[in-house]
Design a protein around this motif. Sequence first.
Motif, PDB file in Angstrom:
ATOM      1  N   PHE A 216      45.668  47.919  37.597  1.00 16.83           N
ATOM      2  CA  PHE A 216      45.321  49.106  36.796  1.00 16.83           C
ATOM      3  C   PHE A 216      46.162  50.295  37.255  1.00 16.83           C
ATOM      4  O   PHE A 216      45.794  50.996  38.196  1.00 16.83           O
ATOM      5  CB  PHE A 216      43.832  49.437  36.955  1.00 16.83           C
ATOM      6  CG  PHE A 216      42.936  48.297  36.599  1.00 16.83           C
ATOM      7  CD1 PHE A 216      43.053  47.670  35.371  1.00 16.83           C
ATOM      8  CD2 PHE A 216      41.980  47.841  37.483  1.00 16.83           C
ATOM      9  CE1 PHE A 216      42.239  46.611  35.041  1.00 16.83           C
ATOM     10  CE2 PHE A 216      41.155  46.775  37.159  1.00 16.83           C
ATOM     11  CZ  PHE A 216      41.281  46.166  35.936  1.00 16.83           C
ATOM     12  N   GLN A 288      45.094  49.931  31.681  1.00 20.57           N
ATOM     13  CA  GLN A 288      43.962  50.816  31.896  1.00 20.57           C
ATOM     14  C   GLN A 288      42.709  50.017  32.209  1.00 20.57           C
ATOM     15  O   GLN A 288      42.426  49.000  31.566  1.00 20.57           O
ATOM     16  CB  GLN A 288      43.731  51.693  30.669  1.00 20.57           C
ATOM     17  CG  GLN A 288      42.798  52.858  30.973  1.00 20.57           C
ATOM     18  CD  GLN A 288      42.252  53.479  29.726  1.00 20.57           C
ATOM     19  OE1 GLN A 288      42.868  53.426  28.678  1.00 20.57           O
ATOM     20  NE2 GLN A 288      41.080  54.073  29.842  1.00 20.57           N
ATOM     21  N   LEU A 289      41.975  50.490  33.179  1.00 17.45           N
ATOM     22  CA  LEU A 289      40.722  49.844  33.558  1.00 17.45           C
ATOM     23  C   LEU A 289      39.765  49.807  32.363  1.00 17.45           C
ATOM     24  O   LEU A 289      39.546  50.832  31.723  1.00 17.45           O
ATOM     25  CB  LEU A 289      40.079  50.632  34.704  1.00 17.45           C
ATOM     26  CG  LEU A 289      38.680  50.217  35.134  1.00 17.45           C
ATOM     27  CD1 LEU A 289      38.718  48.853  35.790  1.00 17.45           C
ATOM     28  CD2 LEU A 289      38.087  51.241  36.069  1.00 17.45           C
ATOM     29  N   GLY A 290      39.236  48.619  32.077  1.00 20.83           N
ATOM     30  CA  GLY A 290      38.234  48.526  31.014  1.00 20.83           C
ATOM     31  C   GLY A 290      38.792  48.267  29.630  1.00 20.83           C
ATOM     32  O   GLY A 290      38.050  48.282  28.666  1.00 20.83           O
ATOM     33  N   ASN A 291      40.095  48.038  29.519  1.00 19.62           N
ATOM     34  CA  ASN A 291      40.637  47.666  28.216  1.00 19.62           C
ATOM     35  C   ASN A 291      40.888  46.164  28.196  1.00 19.62           C
ATOM     36  O   ASN A 291      41.193  45.586  29.223  1.00 19.62           O
ATOM     37  CB  ASN A 291      41.965  48.370  27.958  1.00 19.62           C
ATOM     38  CG  ASN A 291      41.765  49.756  27.416  1.00 19.62           C
ATOM     39  OD1 ASN A 291      40.669  50.115  27.022  1.00 19.62           O
ATOM     40  ND2 ASN A 291      42.809  50.537  27.406  1.00 19.62           N
ATOM     41  N   ALA A 292      40.769  45.573  27.027  1.00 16.17           N
ATOM     42  CA  ALA A 292      41.082  44.159  26.916  1.00 16.17           C
ATOM     43  C   ALA A 292      42.391  44.025  26.160  1.00 16.17           C
ATOM     44  O   ALA A 292      42.481  44.436  25.014  1.00 16.17           O
ATOM     45  CB  ALA A 292      39.972  43.426  26.185  1.00 16.17           C
TER      46      ALA A 292
END
Lengths: 439, 460
Positions: A216, A288-292
């Motif tokens: 990330f 980015q943290l939390g994106n798939a």
Amino acid sequence: MELLATRARDYRPPTWLAILRGLLGPTIVVLLAVVLQRYSKSLFADEYRVWDDVLLKVGVNVILAVSLNIVNGYTGQFSIGHAGFMAVGGYTAAFLSYYGSFALWGDTMPHGGFLSCVSEPAEFVGRFADTGDAWFLLVLLAAGLAAALAGVVVGLPSIRLRGDYLAIVTLGFGEIVRVLLDSTEGTLSAEEIPEHSWASRAHYLGGPMGFFGQPFYTTHFWVWLFAGVTILTAYRLKASTFGRAFLAIRENEVAAQSIGVSTTSYKVYAFVISAFFAGIAGALYAHQLGNALAPSELCYQKSFDVIIMVVIGGMGSITGSILGAVLVTALPEWLRQPTHVWHVGLAMILVALAFSRFRVSRTVVLMALLTAALELMRFLSLHYEVNLERYRMILYALSLIAFMLLRPQGFFGVYEAWDAVRFWRLRPRGKTAAVGATP
Amino acid sequence: MSSPVPHDMRSSESLKFPKNWSSKPRVWDRLMSHVAARRGLAIMAVVATLAGCGESNSNTPATPGTPAAPAAPSMTPDAPKVPAAPAQGDAAKATDGTKKDDADAKGDTIKVGHYASMTGSEATFGQTTEDGVRLALEEINAAGGVRGKKLEVITYDTQSNAQGASSAVTRLITQDKVVALLGEVASTRSIAGGQVAQQLGIPMVSPSSTNPKVTQIGPMIFRVCFIDPFQGTVMAKFSSENLKLTKVAVLYDKSQAYSTGLNDFFQQAFKKLGGTITTVQTYKGGDPDFSAQLTTIRDSGAEAIYIPGYYNEIASIALQARKLGIKSPLMGGDGWESPKLMEIAGESVEGCYYSNHYAPEDERPEVKTFVEKYKAKHKGEVPGALSACGYDAAKILADAMGRAKSLSGKDIAAALAETKDFKGVSGNITIDAQRNANKSAVVLQIKGGKPIFVASVDPL
């Protein structure tokens, strides 16, 4: 002719001033990005982390909207394959940073210094060139270039097409990218990597499940640095001979051709520039943290989201695209737990007022109504326990419809926020009207 | 000096400077010009807005841009953020200006977050899971809650997309200060949300994400359902041992990770058990026509077809297969679970088999009471597998929270990892070292338009 050239020279600023002025924009952008990164920790402490997260998503969407605006707004072509370029950039970046990190450091942890650390600022590890920051910068540029190449691939065959036909080609491109990514295999683990050559690793991009495991790296610095660069590029384009060729094509393609604009090549240029930034946005999204980073997330739905941003703000307007990106990203999030918006509404009303020389125009009324409606929703959700969260997508869609009915050309039309000053100057009050003003 | 040419890009039409920048004067404009004869009116309106808002703003200082709270220590994966002590949590809650503040101020609730797809393309997944979670919540609170406090579940919608999932998780953890999370059905979204939960050190229990990658994120992520390899293996074992089949064809959705995963493990296990796969065909979610694939399958001489897809395509596949004269039974996974399948496909899916998390006809007392309570609450509707999984997830989480040393993320995770032989609705659940649930699966057969329990298949 000579006279004209002489006169032009007289108006040209001295070289040193031109260079200084040219550097002004980039300097401001870099400074802002550094300041945001440095202070975002304290600014978004604790519960405000929600907005920290939203600000990152807004930044990526700003890049997407402003870059799509170059094709859809400036050049007047209709592209609905923007997510395709984003996917090309995102997967290129993820491929490089995932498999590259294994080659460089043997794991996929972020090896960043000050610029790219999600949680805690790590100390610098040696020279800048040795850190993940440097690697991530290279990855971002490579992602942009890969997407730009895809832009050439899409642009070249579609130069003969216009309108709906071009839209279909770009839609097809987006779908091709998605289907290709769907047919890849799951990512390789640390033990499996040595068994595969670099070329064959391109087959292991996660498949329908999505590409997971890349470090990330995306932070406020990177997002807003590139958002700034995109905005600056779009702004300079709009004021340059090169960019005005785009606008000429939008206004009248035949007339543009008659004065010597090579419409075919300029259309490809527009696609390439737009795709470059979309690729970078994809790379930022991927890290980015939390994106798939999954094909299902980057399908035509995403392209339409970006188009909505551009259309809401006003096709051809940079400030409009930015505003659209902010609204479309933040509004659904805001509707979860409404807070006060009157200050935002007031700012919008002031901008609208400035445009209309401090008269109550249609836009002013619209903004006031919108603010009132949002405040009303907040009031209802608090005092009557209406679960806005459940109905927010309906409210969101309704506000889009209302907006398009009341202001079909978008918030700014083809103008920019800073044009307000010029409007004010050029349209004197009263009956002593300027050029062709209507009473 | 700058060039004399103004840098504005008006379109040719608007060079005439119309009064309104967009269009020619209309009725509306004429109306407005009456209203706004003077500039003063507009300024007065602005002042009025300011004054009005100043009043209403007095009791709620929270705006995203102006943090009232001092900077808190930032969160790292190594040092997970300790969930806020009641007082601190309430301070944060108070800034939202919610009415429930008074109840929370006493600190008599423990907050748990649930993120689910309540809207969007997979809205039924989130809604049925939520039903199960709410039922469990009622039971837990009726029995005195957890650690002497009532449990409160805050549900946020993910819009059926990954960004929505991570936004919801961020908000639940940082703003609502939940101590643990329940969530998501779809694996892609569980991974997106799980990454955030892992980063911020809050344990997460997924009720029904079956992809192996979900729990591989890190030590904070758990699940209470079996994983795809197991489900594929179960059906292979069942068709080979119970149905004595030797030749099976496979038709799977290559755009769904779920479908490709089940397909891989079914083929592996079925071949190992001595069967042959006659042909492997693929489709893509949303395809309307399957006759090409089905004709190939018919001609391959398969005794049964394994179709690990989602119910909406299964219905049309079944209808088209019967039209083409294929009489062999179809088999699938838990993606078949939906009353819609029987509604659309009707006779076509009679006698077909699918593996699932639980069967409502199961005779175990846990299942009986669960089904009874659910029926009483939902007008006689029989609970689906997703509701059962949501119920189990909430129950297991509450059980772990009761056993945990404290309500910090690490302690709850440690307690969750120790879960052993928990008598859940979907079987006896033991959490293994990979934080997956070790439990049995059931195979159902559709008879008379209803899924009937056939066999329970144990883990290998």
